[in-house]
Design a protein around this motif. Structure first.
Motif, PDB file in Angstrom:
ATOM      1  N   LEU A 181       0.801  -1.092   0.104  1.00 44.16           N
ATOM      2  CA  LEU A 181       0.077   0.081  -0.481  1.00 44.16           C
ATOM      3  C   LEU A 181       0.524   1.056  -0.614  1.00 44.16           C
ATOM      4  O   LEU A 181       0.135   2.255  -0.640  1.00 44.16           O
ATOM      5  N   LYS A 182       1.783   1.550   0.744  1.00 45.52           N
ATOM      6  CA  LYS A 182       3.003   2.245   0.854  1.00 45.52           C
ATOM      7  C   LYS A 182       3.257   2.453  -0.799  1.00 45.52           C
ATOM      8  O   LYS A 182       3.350   3.954  -1.298  1.00 45.52           O
ATOM      9  N   GLY A 202      -7.126   4.098  -6.718  1.00 45.68           N
ATOM     10  CA  GLY A 202      -8.581   4.020  -5.744  1.00 45.68           C
ATOM     11  C   GLY A 202      -7.585   3.957  -3.936  1.00 45.68           C
ATOM     12  O   GLY A 202      -7.889   4.813  -3.551  1.00 45.68           O
ATOM     13  N   THR A 203      -5.977   3.220  -4.252  1.00 45.42           N
ATOM     14  CA  THR A 203      -6.017   3.479  -2.975  1.00 45.42           C
ATOM     15  C   THR A 203      -5.826   4.248  -2.411  1.00 45.42           C
ATOM     16  O   THR A 203      -6.095   5.347  -1.006  1.00 45.42           O
ATOM     17  N   VAL A 252      -6.996   9.811   0.613  1.00 48.04           N
ATOM     18  CA  VAL A 252      -7.258  10.745   1.847  1.00 48.04           C
ATOM     19  C   VAL A 252      -8.637  10.858   1.702  1.00 48.04           C
ATOM     20  O   VAL A 252      -8.593  12.633   2.518  1.00 48.04           O
ATOM     21  N   ASN A 253      -9.574  10.317   1.896  1.00 49.93           N
ATOM     22  CA  ASN A 253     -11.013  10.582   1.991  1.00 49.93           C
ATOM     23  C   ASN A 253     -11.431  10.208   3.473  1.00 49.93           C
ATOM     24  O   ASN A 253     -12.766   9.890   4.167  1.00 49.93           O
ATOM     25  N   GLY A 254      -9.586   9.260   3.769  1.00 49.22           N
ATOM     26  CA  GLY A 254     -10.168   8.515   5.575  1.00 49.22           C
ATOM     27  C   GLY A 254     -10.579   7.349   5.959  1.00 49.22           C
ATOM     28  O   GLY A 254     -11.118   6.927   6.781  1.00 49.22           O
ATOM     29  N   ALA A 273      -5.970  11.767  -8.768  1.00 44.26           N
ATOM     30  CA  ALA A 273      -6.035  10.546  -7.984  1.00 44.26           C
ATOM     31  C   ALA A 273      -7.892   9.743  -8.325  1.00 44.26           C
ATOM     32  O   ALA A 273      -7.947   9.157  -8.662  1.00 44.26           O
ATOM     33  N   GLY A 274      -8.603  11.175  -7.635  1.00 36.64           N
ATOM     34  CA  GLY A 274      -9.339  10.834  -7.360  1.00 36.64           C
ATOM     35  C   GLY A 274     -10.415  11.023  -8.910  1.00 36.64           C
ATOM     36  O   GLY A 274     -11.375  10.254  -9.414  1.00 36.64           O
TER      37      GLY A 274
END
Length: 137
Positions: free
Chosen positions: A23-24, A127-128, A133-135, A86-87
């Protein structure tokens, strides 16, 4: 009256999900527009195949439209707004998947399957970032 948390205590709180090396790595990849621009290039490269109406391929109009949107998402990331880039990339890659993935997979042809693979990779990368970012991660 409660005291505000000290800056050192709040900065040490790291999302447990992003402690995973994978994930990093995905999060780091989302800082660059390279993968979404590569997907835009792939969409451009397959235009002649889409024009031949090969089974599993999106239409020419879809290919052109998604190329433009992917290029725009890459531009947004390139100018420093990787969160919104990214979004945009996530939303439009998912849109492409909803419109084309089933037909591409059932065709079992190499080029449509490559497009599904490339789109899925971009959904994972951007997506990750978007979920983090959105928590949600």
């Amino acid at each position: 009256m409660s005291a505000a948390p000290s800056p050192s205590s709040s900065s040490s709180a790291v999302s447990p999900v992003l402690t995973s090396p994978i994930l990093k790595w995905l999060d780091k990849q989302a800082e660059s527009p390279a993968s979404i621009w590569a997907l835009a290039a792939l969409n451009t490269a397959v235009l002649p195949i889409a024009a031949k109406s090969v089974p599993g391929m999106p239409s020419v109009v879809q290919s052109i439209a998604f190329t433009a949107v992917y290029g725009g998402a890459g531009y947004v990331s390139h100018v420093g707004d990787s969160e919104n880039g990214a979004g945009i990339a996530t939303a439009w890659c998912l849109s492409w998947s909803f419109l084309n993935a089933r037909r591409a997979v059932t065709s079992a042809r190499p080029v449509p399957l490559l497009m599904v693979l490339a789109t899925t990779y971009n959904v994972a990368v951007y997506g990750t970032k978007t979920l983090h970012v959105n928590g949600y991660l």
